[in-house]
Design an enzyme around this catalytic site. Structure first.
Site, mmCIF file in Angstrom:
data_model
loop_
_atom_site.group_PDB
_atom_site.id
_atom_site.type_symbol
_atom_site.label_atom_id
_atom_site.label_comp_id
_atom_site.label_asym_id
_atom_site.label_seq_id
_atom_site.Cartn_x
_atom_site.Cartn_y
_atom_site.Cartn_z
ATOM 1 N N PHE A 18 46.673 48.941 14.874
ATOM 2 C CA PHE A 18 47.842 49.795 14.214
ATOM 3 C C PHE A 18 47.779 49.602 12.766
ATOM 4 O O PHE A 18 47.909 48.345 11.977
ATOM 5 C CB PHE A 18 48.980 49.410 14.502
ATOM 6 N N ASP A 62 43.593 43.369 7.366
ATOM 7 C CA ASP A 62 44.864 43.785 7.340
ATOM 8 C C ASP A 62 45.662 42.956 7.743
ATOM 9 O O ASP A 62 46.109 42.712 8.809
ATOM 10 C CB ASP A 62 45.021 44.912 8.593
ATOM 11 N N LYS A 85 54.883 44.471 3.865
ATOM 12 C CA LYS A 85 56.047 43.682 4.580
ATOM 13 C C LYS A 85 56.805 42.732 4.103
ATOM 14 O O LYS A 85 57.487 42.964 3.217
ATOM 15 C CB LYS A 85 55.661 43.571 6.079
#
Length: 394
Positions: free
Chosen positions: A138, A223, A252
């Site tokens: 994702f 990532d 984040k």
């Protein structure tokens, strides 16, 4: 509460289907709904709130900077951009950083860098560069990020997407080797797949990816948007195999749970393929984001949150693995990032846990993902284990 939910639903698009719970306050590892009920937060905004809700040092940095200057164009220099850049580059051992706002923007940036590097440096014919991604990944929902996804349901109705993307099962070395050719410009992966189900790679897989990238002159893109910055008990999750990626993507919790900021980090010979006008961001690296992010990085180091994640995460994992329930097929994790895999739909159990005061969310249908703020206490961890045990045994 129902009135607030109905009012929100009246005006919101329906691309989300949230749990019917309205939160109004957060402090540390706890949140409260509008009726005053307390919950231990084991979602953390999907690892955005690693430092805990409303950390006072991060709030202070926000307040101080917001009274000076908050936004300027990158056509000018700001007072603290270079300070933030130095801090994040030294923490990740990279020469250069390109600041963006969100994780998916960092992904988009990395795709552009990889393609440009493949064309300019590796001399792959234009429009023929290839990228290898992992099944179950994702990386976001914008068109470039979506092109990396192996999940057809995410893509339906949004084509045409980017070409020349190939997929392998997470950990399948032989398939990976078979896909590599002289047009392969990058391999992108999450060192631990979060949305995919807290999937931990087989031993030595990340190390093998690194070796193959070195052998074939391919960029290794990690990532770390969800798993970086202490979430797994390491500063970066690639450290679990002693490996360094060519490009790191952070986001984040980089903004301390207070302000959106993301980062693309690489060494000079990779980053210099971007020249003036080839990429940009109106808000990327603005003074307010940099001030907040510097405070967040300081808190991460000064409060030893990375070791705290490693130690308390192991304690939590050990206790969860002792739960005797026929529902559980696997419990896996690193640091405070744990997946409890069930043999049936996990959503009803998550809703019951919320009812008992532990905020959590299922992923992939049958996996309960547990990711509390790194400031969670041992007492709170014991409470989480108690609730999970009661719910799964019930």
């Amino acid at each position: 509460m129902n009135d607030l939910i109905a009012h929100t639903d009246l005006y919101s698009s329906i691309n989300y289907s949230p749990t019917k719970l309205v939160l109004s306050e957060g402090k540390g590892s706890k949140v409260w709904d509008i009726d005053g009920k307390e919950y231990i937060d084991c979602i953390s905004g999907f690892s955005v709130v690693n430092h805990g809700h409303c950390h006072p040092k991060i709030i202070e940095a926000f307040q101080q900077q917001s009274q000076k200057i908050t936004m300027i164009s990158r056509a000018l220099y700001s007072e603290n951009l270079g300070q933030w850049e130095e801090k994040i580059c030294k923490l990740t051992n990279k020469d250069k950083v390109l600041p963006m706002n969100t994780g998916t923007e960092a992904i988009e940036t990395a795709i552009k860098i990889a393609r440009k590097w493949g064309t300019d440096v590796k001399e792959i014919p234009e429009n023929e560069t290839e990228i290898i991604a992992m099944n179950g990944n994702f990386h976001g929902r914008t068109l470039g990020a979506l092109s990396l996804s192996s999940q057809d349901s995410y893509k339906q109705g949004f084509g045409p997407l980017l070409d020349n993307i190939h997929y392998i099962d997470f950990g399948d070395v032989e398939h990976l080797k078979s896909l590599i050719n002289n047009k392969t410009t990058a391999i992108i992966l999450e060192p631990i797949q979060g949305e995919g189900g807290v999937n931990i790679p087989p031993d030595y897989f990340i190390e093998t990816v690194r070796a193959l990238c070195d052998e074939h002159n391919i960029l290794f893109i990690a990532d770390e948007i969800q798993v970086g910055l202490g979430r797994t008990g390491k500063m970066l999750a690639t450290e679990w195999e002693g490996v360094e990626a060519d490009i790191y993507l952070l986001g984040k919790s980089l903004g301390g749970g207070l302000y959106p900021i993301s980062a693309v980090l690489a060494n000079k010979e990779i980053m210099e393929v971007l020249t003036p006008g080839t990429h940009g961001s109106t808000f990327g690296g603005n003074p307010l984001a940099c001030a907040v992010s510097m405070a967040a990085l300081d808190v991460l180091v000064d409060e030893d949150l990375i070791n705290r994640s490693a130690e308390l995460g192991q304690k939590l994992l050990n206790q969860l693995q002792l739960i005797d329930s026929d529902l559980i097929t696997d419990v896996r994790g690193r640091g405070l990032f744990i997946g409890i895999e069930l043999n049936e739909n996990a959503q009803p159990y998550c809703l019951e846990m919320i009812d008992q005061g532990v905020l959590c969310k299922e992923t992939q249908g049958n996996i309960i993902r547990i990711a509390p703020p790194l400031v969670i206490s041992e007492e709170e961890i014991n409470k989480v284990v108690e609730v999970i045990t009661n719910v799964l045994k019930k």
